[in-house]
Scaffold this motif. Structure first.
Motif, PDB file in Angstrom:
ATOM      1  N   ALA A  89       0.828  -1.210   0.000  1.00  0.00           N
ATOM      2  CA  ALA A  89       0.000   0.000   0.000  1.00  0.00           C
ATOM      3  C   ALA A  89       0.861   1.258   0.000  1.00  0.00           C
ATOM      4  O   ALA A  89       0.562   2.226  -0.718  1.00  0.00           O
ATOM      5  CB  ALA A  89      -0.922  -0.017   1.217  1.00  0.00           C
ATOM      6  N   GLN A  92       2.544   1.741  -3.543  1.00  0.00           N
ATOM      7  CA  GLN A  92       1.594   2.172  -4.560  1.00  0.00           C
ATOM      8  C   GLN A  92       1.129   3.603  -4.319  1.00  0.00           C
ATOM      9  O   GLN A  92       0.927   4.376  -5.269  1.00  0.00           O
ATOM     10  CB  GLN A  92       0.397   1.215  -4.587  1.00  0.00           C
ATOM     11  N   TRP A  93       0.980   3.982  -3.044  1.00  0.00           N
ATOM     12  CA  TRP A  93       0.631   5.372  -2.731  1.00  0.00           C
ATOM     13  C   TRP A  93       1.748   6.313  -3.164  1.00  0.00           C
ATOM     14  O   TRP A  93       1.493   7.365  -3.761  1.00  0.00           O
ATOM     15  CB  TRP A  93       0.392   5.521  -1.227  1.00  0.00           C
ATOM     16  N   LYS A  96       1.841   6.650  -7.045  1.00  0.00           N
ATOM     17  CA  LYS A  96       0.721   7.450  -7.560  1.00  0.00           C
ATOM     18  C   LYS A  96       0.894   8.924  -7.225  1.00  0.00           C
ATOM     19  O   LYS A  96       0.695   9.806  -8.079  1.00  0.00           O
ATOM     20  CB  LYS A  96      -0.600   6.940  -6.991  1.00  0.00           C
ATOM     21  N   THR A  97       1.255   9.203  -5.973  1.00  0.00           N
ATOM     22  CA  THR A  97       1.417  10.590  -5.544  1.00  0.00           C
ATOM     23  C   THR A  97       2.526  11.280  -6.327  1.00  0.00           C
ATOM     24  O   THR A  97       2.387  12.438  -6.764  1.00  0.00           O
ATOM     25  CB  THR A  97       1.727  10.642  -4.039  1.00  0.00           C
TER      26      THR A  97
END
Length: 218
Positions: A89, A92-93, A96-97
């Protein structure tokens, strides 16, 4: 192969092309690395030799299809393009950010800088909880000692130098440009645990390597 910031590596590339060695290693990064790749590729070096770039991850996204296929690429840890597919998690955060803000995947240095900030926050939080107030520098240094925490792409352990030096796994993969997706990738990625590539605490790394890497756990 040459001094940093030289910019021109024609002489060295010609010498390596004629040498009988099968493998060429470079720890160049940034502009030096990109210059070496462009000049080496133009002279066919990447077709004649197996190339190992220990910090090649810094150039993977910048060069795109200009990065030769089949290069053994590292990122000084499990960072950047080597861990783009890790589905944690936090990773992936982070991806994306970063992409939302900069319109590109985070490279190895982006992971390393972010990891340093995360580690500092963890140490400050730990020290503040113990002190009951905003901690001083000594308290934060003590809080760092021996901690283990989950970073964006890997587990970090403060395991060397009496608990004050971080260690992580390390990885390498083979470069390949994915023309269907229009982006660089790495294949055959292999990760090595910290206990395999780092000396035991208190042992000089050069001496450890010369002594046959005794105690390595791979």
């Amino acid at each position: 192969i040459s001094k940093d910031f030289a910019g021109q590596y024609g002489t060295e590339i010609s010498a390596m092309s004629l040498d009988k060695s099968e493998l060429v290693h470079s720890s160049f990064w940034g502009g030096d690395l990109e210059a070496f790749i462009f000049q080496g590729a133009a002279r066919g070096l990447f077709k004649k030799k197996k190339i190992v770039l220990t910090v090649g991850g810094t150039a993977a996204y910048r060069l795109g299809k200009k990065m030769p296929d089949g290069v053994v690429l590292g990122a000084r840890g499990p960072y950047g393009i080597l861990v783009r597919d890790r589905k944690t998690a936090l990773n992936q955060w982070f991806i994306k950010t970063y992409k939302d803000r900069f319109a590109t995947y985070p490279s190895g240095p982006a992971y390393q800088y972010a990891q340093g900030i995360l580690a500092t926050k963890i140490a400050y939080d730990k020290a503040q909880e113990k002190a009951g107030a905003f901690p001083n520098q000594s308290a934060v240094i003590n809080a760092f000692k021996g901690i283990t925490f989950e970073s964006f792409s890997t587990t970090v352990k403060m395991a060397l130098n009496n608990g004050h030096q971080a260690v992580t796994e390390n990885g390498y993969g083979l470069t390949r440009y994915d023309s269907n997706e229009g982006e660089p990738t790495v294949t055959n990625v292999k990760f090595f645990p910290a206990t395999c590539v780092m000396p035991p605490d208190g042992i000089n790394s050069v001496d450890w390597i010369k002594g046959g890497m005794k105690g390595a756990k791979c």
